[in-house]
Design a protein around this motif. Structure first.
Motif, PDB file in Angstrom:
ATOM      1  N   PRO A 149       0.333  -1.707  -0.001  1.00  0.00           N
ATOM      2  CA  PRO A 149      -0.276   0.309   0.176  1.00  0.00           C
ATOM      3  C   PRO A 149       1.362   1.377  -0.061  1.00  0.00           C
ATOM      4  O   PRO A 149       0.850   2.619   0.048  1.00  0.00           O
ATOM      5  CB  PRO A 149      -0.695   0.297   1.073  1.00  0.00           C
ATOM      6  CG  PRO A 149      -1.151  -1.675   1.973  1.00  0.00           C
ATOM      7  CD  PRO A 149       0.321  -2.222   0.942  1.00  0.00           C
ATOM      8  N   TYR A 150       2.199   1.475   0.559  1.00  0.00           N
ATOM      9  CA  TYR A 150       2.732   2.732   0.282  1.00  0.00           C
ATOM     10  C   TYR A 150       3.309   3.355  -1.089  1.00  0.00           C
ATOM     11  O   TYR A 150       3.150   3.948  -1.002  1.00  0.00           O
ATOM     12  CB  TYR A 150       4.280   2.372   1.090  1.00  0.00           C
ATOM     13  CG  TYR A 150       5.237   3.149   1.305  1.00  0.00           C
ATOM     14  CD1 TYR A 150       4.968   4.048   1.868  1.00  0.00           C
ATOM     15  CD2 TYR A 150       6.370   2.951   0.016  1.00  0.00           C
ATOM     16  CE1 TYR A 150       5.848   5.201   1.737  1.00  0.00           C
ATOM     17  CE2 TYR A 150       7.359   4.285   0.419  1.00  0.00           C
ATOM     18  CZ  TYR A 150       7.270   5.034   1.011  1.00  0.00           C
ATOM     19  OH  TYR A 150       8.198   6.068   1.029  1.00  0.00           O
ATOM     20  N   ILE A 182       0.998   3.221  -3.029  1.00  0.00           N
ATOM     21  CA  ILE A 182      -0.272   4.099  -3.770  1.00  0.00           C
ATOM     22  C   ILE A 182       0.132   5.125  -3.566  1.00  0.00           C
ATOM     23  O   ILE A 182       0.502   5.963  -2.573  1.00  0.00           O
ATOM     24  CB  ILE A 182      -1.420   3.064  -3.036  1.00  0.00           C
ATOM     25  CG1 ILE A 182      -1.767   1.768  -3.384  1.00  0.00           C
ATOM     26  CG2 ILE A 182      -2.483   4.199  -3.278  1.00  0.00           C
ATOM     27  CD1 ILE A 182      -2.519   0.912  -2.378  1.00  0.00           C
ATOM     28  N   THR A 210      -0.907   9.296  -3.030  1.00  0.00           N
ATOM     29  CA  THR A 210      -1.721  10.044  -2.156  1.00  0.00           C
ATOM     30  C   THR A 210      -3.105  10.093  -3.196  1.00  0.00           C
ATOM     31  O   THR A 210      -4.777  10.246  -2.843  1.00  0.00           O
ATOM     32  CB  THR A 210      -1.640  11.894  -1.651  1.00  0.00           C
ATOM     33  OG1 THR A 210       0.063  11.063  -1.162  1.00  0.00           O
ATOM     34  CG2 THR A 210      -2.348  12.317  -1.103  1.00  0.00           C
ATOM     35  N   MET A 226      -5.738   6.751  -3.030  1.00  0.00           N
ATOM     36  CA  MET A 226      -5.443   6.781  -2.422  1.00  0.00           C
ATOM     37  C   MET A 226      -6.876   7.071  -1.821  1.00  0.00           C
ATOM     38  O   MET A 226      -7.346   6.270  -0.689  1.00  0.00           O
ATOM     39  CB  MET A 226      -4.411   7.232  -0.853  1.00  0.00           C
ATOM     40  CG  MET A 226      -4.776   6.801   0.076  1.00  0.00           C
ATOM     41  SD  MET A 226      -4.567   5.179   0.308  1.00  0.00           S
ATOM     42  CE  MET A 226      -5.075   4.493   2.275  1.00  0.00           C
ATOM     43  N   SER A 239      -7.040   5.605   7.685  1.00  0.00           N
ATOM     44  CA  SER A 239      -6.324   4.753   6.054  1.00  0.00           C
ATOM     45  C   SER A 239      -4.631   5.323   6.221  1.00  0.00           C
ATOM     46  O   SER A 239      -4.482   4.666   4.920  1.00  0.00           O
ATOM     47  CB  SER A 239      -6.931   6.450   4.963  1.00  0.00           C
ATOM     48  OG  SER A 239      -6.427   7.495   5.694  1.00  0.00           O
ATOM     49  N   GLY A 240      -4.246   6.021   7.003  1.00  0.00           N
ATOM     50  CA  GLY A 240      -3.023   6.476   7.260  1.00  0.00           C
ATOM     51  C   GLY A 240      -2.032   5.036   6.959  1.00  0.00           C
ATOM     52  O   GLY A 240      -0.643   4.575   6.621  1.00  0.00           O
ATOM     53  N   TRP A 275      -3.419   2.465   7.148  1.00  0.00           N
ATOM     54  CA  TRP A 275      -3.423   0.993   6.709  1.00  0.00           C
ATOM     55  C   TRP A 275      -1.511   1.276   5.761  1.00  0.00           C
ATOM     56  O   TRP A 275      -1.276   0.536   4.954  1.00  0.00           O
ATOM     57  CB  TRP A 275      -4.919   1.155   5.725  1.00  0.00           C
ATOM     58  CG  TRP A 275      -5.033   0.472   4.826  1.00  0.00           C
ATOM     59  CD1 TRP A 275      -5.096  -1.567   4.693  1.00  0.00           C
ATOM     60  CD2 TRP A 275      -4.896   0.383   3.197  1.00  0.00           C
ATOM     61  NE1 TRP A 275      -4.387  -2.068   3.988  1.00  0.00           N
ATOM     62  CE2 TRP A 275      -4.965  -0.672   3.020  1.00  0.00           C
ATOM     63  CE3 TRP A 275      -4.916   1.293   2.295  1.00  0.00           C
ATOM     64  CZ2 TRP A 275      -4.808  -1.053   2.073  1.00  0.00           C
ATOM     65  CZ3 TRP A 275      -4.374   0.996   1.088  1.00  0.00           C
ATOM     66  CH2 TRP A 275      -4.091  -0.357   0.884  1.00  0.00           C
ATOM     67  N   GLN A 276      -1.713   2.589   4.851  1.00  0.00           N
ATOM     68  CA  GLN A 276      -0.975   2.262   4.202  1.00  0.00           C
ATOM     69  C   GLN A 276       0.787   3.050   4.103  1.00  0.00           C
ATOM     70  O   GLN A 276       1.653   2.159   3.424  1.00  0.00           O
ATOM     71  CB  GLN A 276      -1.457   3.991   2.987  1.00  0.00           C
ATOM     72  CG  GLN A 276      -0.786   4.117   2.485  1.00  0.00           C
ATOM     73  CD  GLN A 276      -1.144   5.673   1.290  1.00  0.00           C
ATOM     74  OE1 GLN A 276      -1.596   6.094   1.657  1.00  0.00           O
ATOM     75  NE2 GLN A 276      -0.305   5.107   0.041  1.00  0.00           N
ATOM     76  N   TYR A 277       0.584   2.817   5.857  1.00  0.00           N
ATOM     77  CA  TYR A 277       3.088   3.206   5.719  1.00  0.00           C
ATOM     78  C   TYR A 277       2.854   2.302   7.014  1.00  0.00           C
ATOM     79  O   TYR A 277       4.136   2.468   7.477  1.00  0.00           O
ATOM     80  CB  TYR A 277       2.416   4.828   6.080  1.00  0.00           C
ATOM     81  CG  TYR A 277       1.714   5.510   5.213  1.00  0.00           C
ATOM     82  CD1 TYR A 277       2.950   5.642   4.585  1.00  0.00           C
ATOM     83  CD2 TYR A 277       0.796   6.382   5.595  1.00  0.00           C
ATOM     84  CE1 TYR A 277       2.901   7.305   3.411  1.00  0.00           C
ATOM     85  CE2 TYR A 277       1.041   7.565   4.755  1.00  0.00           C
ATOM     86  CZ  TYR A 277       1.928   7.218   2.969  1.00  0.00           C
ATOM     87  OH  TYR A 277       1.945   8.753   2.448  1.00  0.00           O
ATOM     88  N   LYS A 299      -2.767  15.019   1.224  1.00  0.00           N
ATOM     89  CA  LYS A 299      -3.805  13.838   1.856  1.00  0.00           C
ATOM     90  C   LYS A 299      -4.897  14.485   2.122  1.00  0.00           C
ATOM     91  O   LYS A 299      -6.034  14.754   1.427  1.00  0.00           O
ATOM     92  CB  LYS A 299      -3.196  13.020   2.591  1.00  0.00           C
ATOM     93  CG  LYS A 299      -4.721  11.781   2.452  1.00  0.00           C
ATOM     94  CD  LYS A 299      -3.572  10.207   3.621  1.00  0.00           C
ATOM     95  CE  LYS A 299      -4.999   9.633   3.729  1.00  0.00           C
ATOM     96  NZ  LYS A 299      -4.676   8.878   5.267  1.00  0.00           N
TER      97      LYS A 299
END
Length: 312
Positions: free
Chosen positions: A128-129, A131, A133, A136, A179-180, A182-184, A248
């Protein structure tokens, strides 16, 4: 006097000798130093705009001085404390909820046995990193859409009423933070996984021979082994407390959630670029940087006092 001059000349000779001997290392060091100088230190001279009534025609040097006028304007603005509250609120929420999770993930991945399974977990959590912004935010909006979003479809299927998540100001912070996370989280765990890989394997072997359980190995070997990395990353995170990703939040903003989503960086963009109030926006940015610098120095000093790890 002559003796001191001779010593200084001798010291200079030694320094030049060392530089000549290791010139390759200094050459490698040159590009990042130039990058820092050109893109980080030289732009700092623009901070003087915060103390001037900037005019495009007169330039920075020709514009008249305004003292602390723009700082007073910001602190007397009714938006000031809303911006500070939102910025600190989102940053603290991100730090408290997001900081421990990469550590737990790294500890969990380190305990996995199968090499293929281990790499698969790392790849899935790390993916996910990559993806962007914009994509996302689009995913978040699609998932939370009042009519076609997957979450609302599930809620209505269970007999509930659809919720306009992006229009609820009280939900904005949680949507942004989780959501952040999940991504990072996967990306942030890499540093801890690398730190765990550097722990002496004989410690694990000795612990196994003594019949120490997995949980105790984590508590007494893994966590102490990554404590220096945890402290350094915590210092850096606290030092950036007032710096929240502008893109974001700006993309997620709308008129309904603005009371929770307006932060210092989005406000600087609006007053600086949209309304051309360059001096005012520079003053706000300067204030933001001073708070970050103060936090960084304070946390670093506390870390140095209570542990042996610090940035300097």
């Amino acid at each position: 006097m002559h003796g001191t001059a001779a010593l200084t000349a001798s010291h200079r000779k030694k320094v030049w000798k060392k530089i000549k001997r290791h010139w390759q290392y200094y050459l490698l060091l040159l590009p990042p130093l130039l990058f820092l100088l050109i893109f980080h230190y030289i732009p700092m001279t623009g901070l003087v705009m915060a103390f001037k009534k900037f005019s495009i025609h007169k330039g920075i040097l020709g514009s008249p001085w305004a003292g602390l006028k723009y700082f007073r304007q910001f602190f007397s603005s009714p938006l000031c404390w809303i911006l500070i509250r939102n910025t600190i609120g989102i940053s603290l929420y991100t730090l408290i909820a997001g900081f421990p999770l990469p550590i737990l993930l790294a500890l969990g991945v380190n305990e996995l046995k199968g090499e293929k399974f281990k790499k698969s977990v790392q790849m899935i959590t790390y993916a996910p990193y990559f993806i962007s912004t914009v994509v996302m935010v689009s995913i978040v909006m699609q998932m939370l859409h009042p009519r076609t979003g997957l979450l609302n479809i599930m809620i209505t299927a269970l007999g509930g009423e659809a919720i306009n998540f992006m229009g609820e100001a009280s939900m904005f912070k949680s949507i942004y933070v989780w959501s952040g996370i999940w991504q990072y989280t996967g990306y942030s765990a890499i540093l801890y996984i690398a730190a765990l890989a550097g722990i002496d394997p004989t410690l694990y072997e000795a612990a196994k021979m003594d019949g120490v359980s997995r949980l105790k190995r984590i508590i007494y070997i893994d966590i102490p082994g990554i404590i220096p990395t945890i402290i350094i990353l915590l210092i850096l995170n606290v030092g950036n407390l007032m710096n929240i990703g502008f893109e974001k939040i700006f993309l997620m903003q709308n008129d309904l959630n603005l009371v929770s989503s307006e932060i210092i960086s989005t406000y600087i963009y609006k007053v600086g670029l949209r309304h051309a109030q360059f001096s005012f926006s520079t003053a706000i940015g300067f204030f933001n940087s001073i708070i970050n610098f103060t936090l960084l120095v304070t946390v670093n000093r506390l870390a140095r006092k209570y542990s042996e790890v610090s940035l300097w």
